[in-house]
Scaffold this motif. Structure first.
Motif, short mmCIF file in Angstrom:
data_model
loop_
_atom_site.label_atom_id
_atom_site.label_comp_id
_atom_site.label_asym_id
_atom_site.label_seq_id
_atom_site.Cartn_x
_atom_site.Cartn_y
_atom_site.Cartn_z
N ALA A 98 -9.67 1.87 -3.09
CA ALA A 98 -9.07 0.55 -2.90
C ALA A 98 -10.14 -0.52 -3.12
O ALA A 98 -11.10 -0.60 -2.36
CB ALA A 98 -8.46 0.43 -1.51
N VAL B 199 -9.58 7.32 1.88
CA VAL B 199 -9.54 6.02 1.22
C VAL B 199 -10.98 5.50 1.10
O VAL B 199 -11.68 5.34 2.10
CB VAL B 199 -8.69 5.00 1.99
N LEU C 267 1.06 3.89 -3.20
CA LEU C 267 0.64 5.27 -2.95
C LEU C 267 1.77 6.26 -3.23
O LEU C 267 1.55 7.32 -3.82
CB LEU C 267 0.16 5.41 -1.50
N ALA D 114 0.83 -1.21 0.00
CA ALA D 114 0.00 0.00 0.00
C ALA D 114 0.87 1.25 0.00
O ALA D 114 0.62 2.19 -0.77
CB ALA D 114 -0.94 -0.01 1.20
N TYR E 226 -3.46 0.88 3.97
CA TYR E 226 -3.66 2.22 3.42
C TYR E 226 -3.86 3.31 4.48
O TYR E 226 -3.44 4.46 4.29
CB TYR E 226 -4.89 2.23 2.50
#
Length: 355
Positions: free
Chosen positions: A262, A294, A203, A199, A283
C-alpha cells in the motif's frame, strides 16, 4: 490539496504540483524486515495519488509477480515521460493546451520497454485484476486522467478484469467506510469517510472472495530498516525514509501468507499526519482474516543536495512524493528505478524461508 507544490529542480526545472501523497515514518526503532515465506506470485499493490502512480509503475514493471492493482487518483504508466511539466499538467489537470495522456502512445512505450528487458512482458497483465477509483470532487488528479488509465489497462487486461468506480462525490483522498474527513474534502490526512470501503473492495477484486474483516486489527506493526533495500543502501538519497512499516497478522506466523503493498501519497508522512494512513486506510482488518501481510513503504521529504554534498546527490521533493516523474532517476518507471528496486527487495525478503 489544490495548490501545494511538488518541486523538481534539476537543470533549473521547477515542478509545481497539487498531488496529495503519503510518507509514513515509524516511531519505533527499525529492525530487519523478517522473512515469512510468502507466496510472491500472489502479490497485489495499491496507492493513492503519487502512490497510485507508483502502484501502476510497480505493477507494469513486475507484472510477473503482481496479480492485482488498486489505483486511487492516479494515471497511466509512464504518464509524465520524465517531464515535470507533463506531470503537473497533462497527468493531473489536462486542458486544451495540455491534453489528456494518449493511452495508445503510452502502450507503445510500454511494449518498447518490455522488448529491452526494462520491465516484464506485459502479456502477463492479461489475467490480472485492476480496480480503479476517481472521485467526482477530485480537483488534484481529475477524472479524465483516470479515464486514460482505464483505456491504458484495457489494452492489456481482460474485459472482466477491470472495475472502475467513479460515481462518489469524493475529494482527493483514500476512501474509507468510517474514518477521516467529509467525503468531498481534500486535505490532511487525505482519508475521507465516504461510507465506502475502498481497501476492502480493491483487495477483494485482486484476490477473489475474502473472509469478513476482523472487528479490530489484531496483528502487529513492524518498523523495518529500508536502507538495505536501496542499491546504494542510502534511503535518504532516494527520498525514502530510513524506516518503513509492515503489518503482520498473527496467522502469518504459522500459515503461508501473501503480500499487499500500500503506497501512501504526498504530504501524508508521519510528520504531517502521524500514523493515520497505515492504521486507518482500511487494509489491516482485512489482512487479519485473509492471510495478508500489508507492506507500507515510506518516503521522506528532500530539499536539494544530499550529504556529503560532493556526492552530487540532488533531489527536490519537499512533499515526500513517490517518484513518478523522474526526480530521483531517469529509470524511475522500470525495474531499475531505485524505489521500485527497493520495493522488490522488500518483497523478496518477505518471500525468503521463515527461520
Amino acid at each position: 490539496m489544490d495548490g501545494f507544490s511538488v518541486l523538481r529542480n534539476i537543470g533549473g526545472m521547477l515542478l509545481t504540483a497539487g498531488l496529495a501523497i503519503l510518507s509514513v515514518g515509524a516511531d519505533a526503532e527499525a529492525e530487519r524486515l523478517p522473512a515469512y515465506g510468502v507466496d510472491l506470485e500472489q502479490t497485489s499493490v495499491s496507492g493513492i495519488s503519487s502512490g497510485a502512480y507508483l502502484a501502476v509503475q510497480f505493477h507494469v514493471a513486475h507484472s510477473g509477480i503482481v496479480r492485482g492493482a488498486g489505483v486511487i487518483a492516479g494515471g497511466p504508466y509512464y504518464c509524465a515521460e520524465n517531464n515535470s511539466g507533463r506531470a503537473t499538467r497533462n497527468c493531473m489537470k489536462p486542458d486544451e493546451t495540455h491534453p489528456v495522456p494518449d493511452a495508445a502512445h503510452l502502450k507503445n512505450l510500454t511494449d518498447q520497454l518490455a522488448q529491452s528487458g526494462a520491465i516484464d512482458d506485459p502479456v502477463q497483465l492479461r489475467a490480472d485484476r485492476v480496480w480503479l477509483f476517481s472521485g467526482t470532487e477530485d480537483r488534484v488528479v481529475e477524472q479524465p486522467v483516470m479515464d486514460a488509465l482505464f483505456r491504458y489497462y484495457r489494452s492489456y487486461v481482460g474485459d472482466d478484469g477491470i472495475v472502475y468506480k467513479k460515481d462518489l462525490d469524493a475529494g482527493h483522498a483514500m476512501i474509507t467506510e468510517t474514518d477521516g474527513a467529509a467525503c468531498s474534502y481534500t486535505g490532511p490526512p487525505f482519508l475521507n469517510d465516504c461510507d465506502y470501503d475502498a481497501a476492502g473492495a480493491l483487495l477483494a477484486h485482486s484476490h477473489g472472495p475474502l473472509e469478513p474483516p476482523a472487528a479490530e486489527p489484531g496483528g502487529r506493526f513492524v518498523a523495518f530498516d529500508q536502507n538495505e533495500f536501496l542499491p546504494d543502501r542510502k534511503a535518504h538519497d532516494h527520498s525514502m525514509s530510513d524506516s518503513g512499516m509492515a503489518y503482520i497478522p498473527d496467522s502469518c506466523n504459522t500459515r503461508r501468507c501473501r503480500v499487499h503493498v500500500a503506497f501512501h501519497g504526498c504530504l501524508q508522512n508521519e510528520d504531517k499526519v502521524g500514523d493515520a494512513f497505515y492504521r486507518q486506510a482500511g487494509y489491516n482488518r482485512w489482512a487479519d482474516t485473509n492471510d495478508l501481510i500489508v507492506l507500507y513503504p515510506q518516503t521522506e521529504a528532500r530539499y536539494g543536495w544530499g550529504w556529503p554534498f560532493w556526492t552530487l546527490n540532488f533531489v527536490w521533493n519537499p512533499n515526500a512524493c513517490w517518484d513518478w516523474w523522474g526526480y530521483d532517476s531517469a529509470d524511475y518507471h522500470t525495474k531499475n528505478g531505485p524505489q521500485i528496486e527497493a520495493i522488490r527487495g522488500m518483497l523478496d525478503r518477505l518471500a525468503e524461508t521463515r527461520p
